[in-house]
Design a protein around this motif. Structure first.
Motif, short mmCIF file in Angstrom:
data_model
loop_
_atom_site.label_atom_id
_atom_site.label_comp_id
_atom_site.label_asym_id
_atom_site.label_seq_id
_atom_site.Cartn_x
_atom_site.Cartn_y
_atom_site.Cartn_z
N ARG A 17 0.84 -1.21 0.00
CA ARG A 17 0.00 0.00 0.00
C ARG A 17 0.87 1.25 0.00
O ARG A 17 2.03 1.21 0.42
CB ARG A 17 -0.87 0.05 1.26
N PRO A 18 0.29 2.37 -0.42
CA PRO A 18 1.01 3.63 -0.23
C PRO A 18 1.34 3.82 1.25
O PRO A 18 0.58 3.41 2.13
CB PRO A 18 0.03 4.69 -0.72
N ALA A 19 2.47 4.42 1.54
CA ALA A 19 2.92 4.56 2.93
C ALA A 19 1.89 5.27 3.78
O ALA A 19 1.67 4.91 4.94
CB ALA A 19 4.26 5.31 2.96
N GLU A 20 1.20 6.27 3.23
CA GLU A 20 0.22 7.02 4.03
C GLU A 20 -1.01 6.19 4.38
O GLU A 20 -1.79 6.54 5.26
CB GLU A 20 -0.18 8.32 3.33
N VAL A 29 6.65 -3.63 6.83
CA VAL A 29 6.60 -3.47 5.38
C VAL A 29 5.84 -4.64 4.77
O VAL A 29 5.78 -5.73 5.34
CB VAL A 29 8.03 -3.39 4.78
N GLU A 30 5.26 -4.39 3.63
CA GLU A 30 4.46 -5.40 2.95
C GLU A 30 5.20 -6.04 1.77
O GLU A 30 4.76 -7.05 1.25
CB GLU A 30 3.16 -4.77 2.47
N ALA A 31 6.29 -5.41 1.37
CA ALA A 31 7.08 -5.95 0.26
C ALA A 31 8.53 -5.56 0.46
O ALA A 31 8.83 -4.45 0.89
CB ALA A 31 6.57 -5.41 -1.08
N VAL A 32 9.42 -6.50 0.15
CA VAL A 32 10.86 -6.24 0.17
C VAL A 32 11.40 -6.60 -1.21
O VAL A 32 11.17 -7.71 -1.69
CB VAL A 32 11.59 -7.06 1.26
N VAL A 33 12.10 -5.67 -1.83
CA VAL A 33 12.73 -5.93 -3.12
C VAL A 33 14.19 -6.27 -2.87
O VAL A 33 14.94 -5.47 -2.32
CB VAL A 33 12.62 -4.72 -4.05
N VAL A 44 19.56 -0.15 -8.89
CA VAL A 44 19.33 -0.22 -7.45
C VAL A 44 18.81 1.10 -6.91
O VAL A 44 17.81 1.15 -6.20
CB VAL A 44 20.63 -0.62 -6.70
N LYS A 45 19.48 2.19 -7.27
CA LYS A 45 19.13 3.49 -6.69
C LYS A 45 17.86 4.08 -7.28
O LYS A 45 17.02 4.60 -6.55
CB LYS A 45 20.29 4.46 -6.86
N ASP A 46 17.72 4.03 -8.60
CA ASP A 46 16.60 4.69 -9.24
C ASP A 46 15.41 3.77 -9.47
O ASP A 46 14.30 4.07 -9.04
CB ASP A 46 17.04 5.33 -10.55
N ASP A 47 15.64 2.65 -10.17
CA ASP A 47 14.51 1.76 -10.48
C ASP A 47 13.90 1.18 -9.20
O ASP A 47 12.70 1.30 -8.96
CB ASP A 47 14.96 0.61 -11.38
N ILE A 48 14.73 0.54 -8.39
CA ILE A 48 14.20 -0.10 -7.18
C ILE A 48 13.90 0.94 -6.12
O ILE A 48 12.85 0.89 -5.47
CB ILE A 48 15.19 -1.17 -6.67
N GLY A 49 14.80 1.91 -5.94
CA GLY A 49 14.55 2.97 -4.97
C GLY A 49 13.26 3.71 -5.27
O GLY A 49 12.47 4.01 -4.37
N ALA A 51 10.71 2.51 -6.94
CA ALA A 51 9.57 1.59 -6.80
C ALA A 51 9.09 1.48 -5.36
O ALA A 51 7.90 1.32 -5.11
CB ALA A 51 9.95 0.21 -7.33
N VAL A 52 10.01 1.56 -4.40
CA VAL A 52 9.62 1.41 -2.99
C VAL A 52 9.30 2.75 -2.33
O VAL A 52 8.66 2.78 -1.27
CB VAL A 52 10.69 0.66 -2.16
N ALA A 53 9.71 3.85 -2.95
CA ALA A 53 9.47 5.18 -2.35
C ALA A 53 7.98 5.43 -2.20
O ALA A 53 7.20 5.22 -3.13
CB ALA A 53 10.11 6.26 -3.22
N GLY A 54 7.58 5.86 -1.02
CA GLY A 54 6.18 6.19 -0.77
C GLY A 54 5.28 4.98 -0.61
O GLY A 54 4.05 5.11 -0.61
#
Length: 196
Positions: A17-20, A29-33, A44-49, A51-54
């Motif tokens: 879910r969205p963090a809010e 957390v509900e998902a770990v990449v 790692v930094k942009d694609d995955i970072g 994807a998990v942001a927010g």
């Protein structure tokens, strides 16, 4: 990541879910990449970072550097027939990210320590020296019966391993592959991200 489907962001969105939307602070957390990557870089930094942001999600660290990966590479080199007197070039896939380059260089240091011999570094893409340049430099001053052996610091056969194989080494070791130590590291990265 990159050209594969579904992309990481879509998978994370489907499972976290969205963090809010989390009901209380500190909710798990509900998902770990866990990136199937060996060092930091764009994916790692942009694609995955990104994807998990927010999201109620976390990104694990890349698999390397880790002494267990040096052990796997040492085994792959032994399988390829590494001999005394051979020069070893560790061939990473490459990145423009300075942190990622430093991680690959650290991995070469760990492999050198594991083998008890000098190991130089080359990159298949983006960073320097290229694998071909590193192979040519390693060939200088070798005894007539010595070879340049490339330790393929990639996870699996494919584009980057093909670039390593085409760089002029006399022998190219297999990629790390589905070795149990690689799986062990991936699990540890997952658990660390989950705990954080």
């Amino acid at each position: 990541m990159d050209v594969q489907s579904p992309d990481v962001a879509a998978v994370v969105s489907a499972h976290a879910r969205p963090a809010e939307a989390r009901t209380r602070e500190g909710e798990a957390v509900e998902a770990v990449v866990v990136p199937p990557l060996l060092s930091l870089g764009y994916h790692v930094k942009d694609d995955i970072g990104g994807a998990v942001a927010g999201r109620a999600a976390a990104a694990a660290a890349p698999l390397g550097p880790d002494p267990r990966l040096a052990e796997v590479m040492a085994r792959r080199l032994a399988e390829a027939g590494l001999r005394d007197g051979d020069a070893v070039v560790m061939a990473g896939s490459g990145t423009r990210d300075p942190e990622g380059v430093a991680q690959v260089e650290e991995m070469a240091r760990l492999l050198s320590e594991r083998l008890g011999r000098e190991v130089t570094t080359g990159f298949a893409y983006a960073a320097t020296p290229s694998v071909a340049e590193a192979v040519a430099a390693a060939r200088e001053g070798l005894a007539d019966d010595a070879r340049v052996v490339a330790a393929s610091y990639v996870l699996a056969p494919g584009h980057f391993h093909d670039l390593v194989a085409a760089a002029g080494a006399d022998v190219v070791a297999a990629p790390l592959g589905d070795h149990e130590l690689v799986a062990e590291i991936a699990l540890e990265r997952y658990e660390a991200a989950l705990g954080a």
